[in-house]
Design an enzyme around this catalytic site. Structure first.
Site, mmCIF file in Angstrom:
data_model
loop_
_atom_site.group_PDB
_atom_site.id
_atom_site.type_symbol
_atom_site.label_atom_id
_atom_site.label_comp_id
_atom_site.label_asym_id
_atom_site.label_seq_id
_atom_site.Cartn_x
_atom_site.Cartn_y
_atom_site.Cartn_z
ATOM 1 N N ASP A 51 0.828 -1.201 0.000
ATOM 2 C CA ASP A 51 0.000 0.000 0.000
ATOM 3 C C ASP A 51 0.868 1.259 0.000
ATOM 4 O O ASP A 51 0.351 2.377 -0.070
ATOM 5 C CB ASP A 51 -1.002 -0.008 1.154
ATOM 6 C CG ASP A 51 -0.359 -0.142 2.524
ATOM 7 O OD1 ASP A 51 0.881 -0.178 2.613
ATOM 8 O OD2 ASP A 51 -1.107 -0.212 3.521
ATOM 9 N N SER A 52 2.187 1.068 0.011
ATOM 10 C CA SER A 52 3.131 2.172 -0.214
ATOM 11 C C SER A 52 2.904 2.805 -1.585
ATOM 12 O O SER A 52 3.391 3.911 -1.847
ATOM 13 C CB SER A 52 4.569 1.665 -0.111
ATOM 14 O OG SER A 52 4.747 0.464 -0.848
ATOM 15 N N ASP A 90 -0.961 -6.127 -0.149
ATOM 16 C CA ASP A 90 -1.402 -5.539 1.113
ATOM 17 C C ASP A 90 -2.909 -5.375 1.144
ATOM 18 O O ASP A 90 -3.522 -4.963 0.148
ATOM 19 C CB ASP A 90 -0.783 -4.147 1.299
ATOM 20 C CG ASP A 90 0.541 -4.177 2.027
ATOM 21 O OD1 ASP A 90 0.807 -5.149 2.752
ATOM 22 O OD2 ASP A 90 1.314 -3.210 1.884
ATOM 23 N N LYS A 120 -1.387 -9.533 2.965
ATOM 24 C CA LYS A 120 -0.608 -9.107 4.135
ATOM 25 C C LYS A 120 -1.460 -8.197 5.008
ATOM 26 O O LYS A 120 -2.100 -7.272 4.508
ATOM 27 C CB LYS A 120 0.674 -8.379 3.733
ATOM 28 C CG LYS A 120 1.521 -7.930 4.944
ATOM 29 C CD LYS A 120 2.907 -7.496 4.537
ATOM 30 C CE LYS A 120 2.943 -6.126 3.908
ATOM 31 N NZ LYS A 120 2.519 -5.042 4.862
ATOM 32 N N GLU A 122 -1.488 -5.911 8.746
ATOM 33 C CA GLU A 122 -0.705 -5.335 9.830
ATOM 34 C C GLU A 122 -1.337 -5.702 11.166
ATOM 35 O O GLU A 122 -2.560 -5.707 11.302
ATOM 36 C CB GLU A 122 -0.625 -3.817 9.685
ATOM 37 C CG GLU A 122 0.175 -3.362 8.477
ATOM 38 C CD GLU A 122 0.362 -1.856 8.410
ATOM 39 O OE1 GLU A 122 0.006 -1.167 9.392
ATOM 40 O OE2 GLU A 122 0.863 -1.363 7.387
ATOM 41 N N GLU A 187 9.041 -4.580 10.606
ATOM 42 C CA GLU A 187 9.431 -3.255 10.107
ATOM 43 C C GLU A 187 9.867 -2.320 11.228
ATOM 44 O O GLU A 187 9.232 -2.249 12.280
ATOM 45 C CB GLU A 187 8.277 -2.609 9.345
ATOM 46 C CG GLU A 187 8.629 -1.213 8.818
ATOM 47 C CD GLU A 187 7.611 -0.631 7.861
ATOM 48 O OE1 GLU A 187 7.830 0.507 7.400
ATOM 49 O OE2 GLU A 187 6.613 -1.311 7.558
#
EC number: 2.1.2.11
Length: 269
Positions: A51-52, A90, A120, A122, A187
């Site tokens: 999602d960057s 993501d 993925k 978080e 991270e």
């Protein structure tokens, strides 16, 4: 030379085996067909559609505004460029936070529509019950602990994690492993803590700003190749400066168009 260089298609089993055989895992983000082809040809093990993309592709301030439709669109493009690499995407902020039922629905949609082979999420122990339900539903899940960009407002900024010890993060990693995650991104975690996390679980850890002791490393495509310079995290190593090359090429193009040098006879019908 990678022990698994001859593998025609990377799978979850291959990724798990890399840890057991002490082979480091390479991962880079990609957001389009052309970039994906480049990485696949280079032998990357995992391609992550992060999602960057919100920042490096769309110019958002952070990852929070990214939508599910944006992730599906970019993942479909990346999928077309891959033959060997394992594809992870993501799940953006808000798509797995409301309820388990809605989260499963969104993850199923991503897998069906984008061609991703894993999602993925978080979060640590708090998302482990959801991870377990997703895995039981037939969806591969990569975890993500430490600095979590989707929680930037809650965390008070992009702050290094694990300075106070590894107990909480190691417990999160073990909860994700028990729930069925096949790997975990670690991270922005101090190196000693990341080392302890990696030792605490039998599934691979993929570090980003977490030191050398993780089982693999991931970086953002635009950082690796010097295409994005709005900011540069300390942990980033640039392997090329393609922005400088592109700017010079564009300047040369502008000069030739303005002066009438391009197109010449060789570029005309």
């Amino acid at each position: 030379m990678s022990k698994h260089a001859e593998i025609k298609k990377i799978t979850v089993s291959n990724i798990r085996k890399m840890k057991s055989e002490n082979e480091k895992i390479s991962c880079i983000t990609a957001y389009d067909y052309t970039s994906a082809k480049i990485l696949d040809q280079a032998g990357i093990d995992i391609v992550l559609v992060g999602d960057s993309l919100g920042m490096v592709m769309n110019g958002y301030e952070n990852t929070i505004p990214v939508t599910l439709d944006e992730m599906i669109y970019h993942t479909k493009s990346v999928k077309r460029g891959l033959q060997r690499a394992f594809l992870v995407t993501d799940m953006p902020f808000g798509t797995y936070n409301v309820s388990h039922e809605k989260a499963i629905e969104n993850c199923v949609r991503v897998i069906k529509e984008s061609g991703a082979e894993a999602v993925k999420l978080e979060g640590g122990a708090e998302v482990a019950p959801l991870v377990e339900r997703l895995v039981k539903s037939g969806i591969n899940v990569m975890g993500h602990i430490g600095l979590m960009p989707q929680s930037v407002h809650v965390m008070g900024g992009y702050k290094i994690q694990g300075k106070d010890g590894s107990e909480k993060l190691a417990a999160d990693a073990m909860a994700l492993e028990k729930a069925g995650a096949f790997s975990i991104v670690v991270e922005g975690v101090v190196a000693d803590t990341a080392k302890k996390i990696t030792a605490a679980v039998s599934i691979p850890t993929i570090g980003i700003g977490a030191g050398v002791h993780c089982d693999g490393q991931v970086l953002v495509y635009h950082d690796v190749f010097g295409l994005f310079d709005d900011f540069t995290p300390k942990f980033v190593k640039r392997y090329a400066n393609l922005k400088e090359v592109a700017v010079k090429a564009a300047e040369n193009y502008v000069r030739e168009v303005k002066s009438g040098v391009f197109p010449d006879g060789g570029h005309s019908f």
